[in-house]
Design a protein around this motif. Structure first.
Motif, PDB file in Angstrom:
ATOM      1  N   ASP A   1       0.833  -1.198   0.000  1.00  0.00           N
ATOM      2  CA  ASP A   1       0.000   0.000   0.000  1.00  0.00           C
ATOM      3  C   ASP A   1       0.875   1.258   0.000  1.00  0.00           C
ATOM      4  OD1 ASP A   1      -2.699   1.303   0.369  1.00  0.00           O
ATOM      5  OD2 ASP A   1      -1.678   2.035   2.167  1.00  0.00           O
TER       6      ASP A   1
ATOM      7  N   TYR B   1       2.188   1.728  -3.387  1.00  0.00           N
ATOM      8  CA  TYR B   1       1.151   2.319  -4.253  1.00  0.00           C
ATOM      9  C   TYR B   1       1.062   3.826  -4.030  1.00  0.00           C
ATOM     10  CZ  TYR B   1      -3.618   3.651  -5.555  1.00  0.00           C
ATOM     11  OH  TYR B   1      -4.710   4.293  -6.062  1.00  0.00           O
ATOM     12  N   ARG B   2       1.137   4.230  -2.771  1.00  0.00           N
ATOM     13  CA  ARG B   2       1.090   5.661  -2.482  1.00  0.00           C
ATOM     14  C   ARG B   2       2.303   6.380  -3.072  1.00  0.00           C
ATOM     15  NH1 ARG B   2      -1.775   7.052   3.036  1.00  0.00           N
ATOM     16  NH2 ARG B   2      -3.302   5.353   3.152  1.00  0.00           N
TER      17      ARG B   2
ATOM     18  N   GLN C   1       0.950  -1.096  -9.197  1.00  0.00           N
ATOM     19  CA  GLN C   1       1.040  -1.167  -7.745  1.00  0.00           C
ATOM     20  C   GLN C   1      -0.329  -1.387  -7.110  1.00  0.00           C
ATOM     21  OE1 GLN C   1       3.888  -1.358  -6.320  1.00  0.00           O
ATOM     22  NE2 GLN C   1       5.103  -0.833  -8.114  1.00  0.00           N
ATOM     23  N   ARG C   2      -1.362  -0.782  -7.661  1.00  0.00           N
ATOM     24  CA  ARG C   2      -2.717  -0.988  -7.130  1.00  0.00           C
ATOM     25  C   ARG C   2      -3.184  -2.422  -7.344  1.00  0.00           C
ATOM     26  NH1 ARG C   2      -5.037   2.937  -9.500  1.00  0.00           N
ATOM     27  NH2 ARG C   2      -5.737   1.767 -11.338  1.00  0.00           N
TER      28      ARG C   2
ATOM     29  N   ARG D   1      -1.385  -4.673  -4.881  1.00  0.00           N
ATOM     30  CA  ARG D   1      -1.964  -4.552  -3.538  1.00  0.00           C
ATOM     31  C   ARG D   1      -3.266  -5.349  -3.425  1.00  0.00           C
ATOM     32  NH1 ARG D   1      -4.716   0.936  -1.548  1.00  0.00           N
ATOM     33  NH2 ARG D   1      -6.144   0.144  -3.142  1.00  0.00           N
ATOM     34  N   ASP D   2      -4.116  -5.265  -4.436  1.00  0.00           N
ATOM     35  CA  ASP D   2      -5.372  -6.020  -4.405  1.00  0.00           C
ATOM     36  C   ASP D   2      -5.111  -7.529  -4.419  1.00  0.00           C
ATOM     37  OD1 ASP D   2      -6.637  -3.599  -4.425  1.00  0.00           O
ATOM     38  OD2 ASP D   2      -7.083  -3.624  -6.576  1.00  0.00           O
TER      39      ASP D   2
END
Length: 382
Positions: free
Chosen positions: A162, A165-166, A213-214, A217-218
């Protein structure tokens, strides 16, 4: 400026990734410790089986000598001698097979402990099989899954991803260069100038990395949900197996008592001369096999209990029938302390119950001649 913007997120991501690796290592050490416990109990069970079989074998050997003497004197027939010889040989075969299993299990224990095969390994005589455990209901154990090392590692991995991703989102800010220039000509006329340079495009930068990246994360979150579901299923299966084994042990104990009474009755009839010696030896061998089967069921019960502990990720106290001074193997020497891991405050972390873990109910005791291990304390860097 674009390089400094996501720096904090990248640092947090690296720190959480390190936590996840340490927790994975802690899980592997826990499983090795549990494997060592299980190997010790399996070895103790096999040695108990050998003791029971050898006791029965000694009885049959002494009886065989008496039958041979009586047959030579003409008091017994060749049929009775053949029955005694067959019963003794059959039990001897079982003893040899069990001894081979005991040797294989001893080598298995040495391999788990990392000892050479030729190193002598003596278990403390006080080690017994704890078999009077009543497992809690499966739903009572689900709350402990939040503290299982590998599930904690997956939550840390989610936090780390996460933050990655940020960082990718923050890196969308275009690279901006601010410059100041000063010049002087031959006439001593000085000039100052300033400039701002911004890379293009301005609004769709780093979109591919953000999407990657999203999605990662999922994916980690979905894997965590699947792991929790599998862990709960393993707990339920282990509890069900323990309850079935508990019923089988009770039934086998009653069967051993009945068979023991039957053997005593046949023995009296044979001594009076009105009994069937073939039925007597058959009942005697059945009694010996039932006693071995009872120990095997007790061994399966302990294996299932350790499997339940592996599924939960914590020691579960077991009520014991043996005296309090009985020594149990590798409970304290191989006990792992729960590492202190800082929890992420990120609101996108999967929800978990926050409650302290208690390992104080773990059983204690280990023979110094078995193994000298220091308790390992796993510290995760903050």
């Amino acid at each position: 400026m674009s390089k400094l913007n996501p720096r904090a997120s990248r640092i947090r991501s690296a720190s959480l990734s390190a936590d996840a690796v340490n927790l994975d290592i802690a899980r592997q050490e826990w499983l090795i410790a549990q494997q060592a416990r299980q190997a010790v109990y399996d070895l103790v069970a096999l040695r108990q089986q050998i003791d029971k079989l050898q006791q029965a074998e000694n009885v049959l050997d002494q009886n065989l000598k008496l039958v041979e003497k009586a047959e030579q004197e003409g008091n017994l027939t060749l049929v009775e001698l053949s029955a005694a010889t067959s019963a003794s040989a059959l039990l001897r075969t079982t003893v040899l097979a069990t001894v081979q299993l005991e040797r294989d299990q001893q080598l298995q224990l040495k391999r788990v402990l990392g000892l050479p095969a030729d190193v002598p390994l003596d278990l403390h005589p006080g080690i017994t099989l704890p078999i009077d455990g009543e497992p809690p209901e499966d739903y009572e154990l689900f709350s402990l899954l939040d503290y299982r090392f590998d599930l904690q590692a997956q939550r840390r991995a989610f936090d780390a991803q996460d933050q990655a991703y940020r960082a990718a989102v923050e890196a969308q800010v275009p690279a901006t260069v601010v410059s100041v220039a000063r010049a002087r000509d031959t006439g001593n006329v000085g000039t100052w100038g300033a400039g701002v340079a911004v890379d293009i495009p301005l609004f769709d930068r780093n979109q591919g990395n953000v999407a990657l990246q999203r999605a990662t994360r999922d994916k980690i979150y979905d894997q965590y949900v699947q792991s929790v579901f599998e862990a709960r299923s393993d707990v339920s299966i282990a509890v069900t197996r323990l309850r079935v084994l508990e019923q089988q042990i009770d039934a086998t104990q009653l069967s051993v008592q009945s068979q023991n009474q039957l053997v005593e009755s046949y023995e009296k009839l044979v001594e009076e001369g009105s009994g069937n010696v073939l039925l007597y030896y058959q009942a005697f061998n059945d009694l010996a096999q039932s006693r071995v089967q009872l120990i095997q069921l007790q061994r399966d019960f302990i294996d299932a209990w350790i499997t339940l502990e592996n599924a939960v990720g914590d020691h579960i106290p077991m009520t014991r029938t043996e005296p309090a001074e009985a020594i149990t193997p590798l409970e304290e020497a191989l006990q792992l302390e729960m590492p202190s891991v800082p929890s992420s405050a990120d609101d996108q972390t999967p929800e978990t119950n926050k409650a302290p873990m208690d390992n104080s109910d773990a059983s204690n005791g280990v023979s110094a001649s078995l193994l000298s291990l220091e308790r390992s304390s796993l510290e995760v860097p903050r």
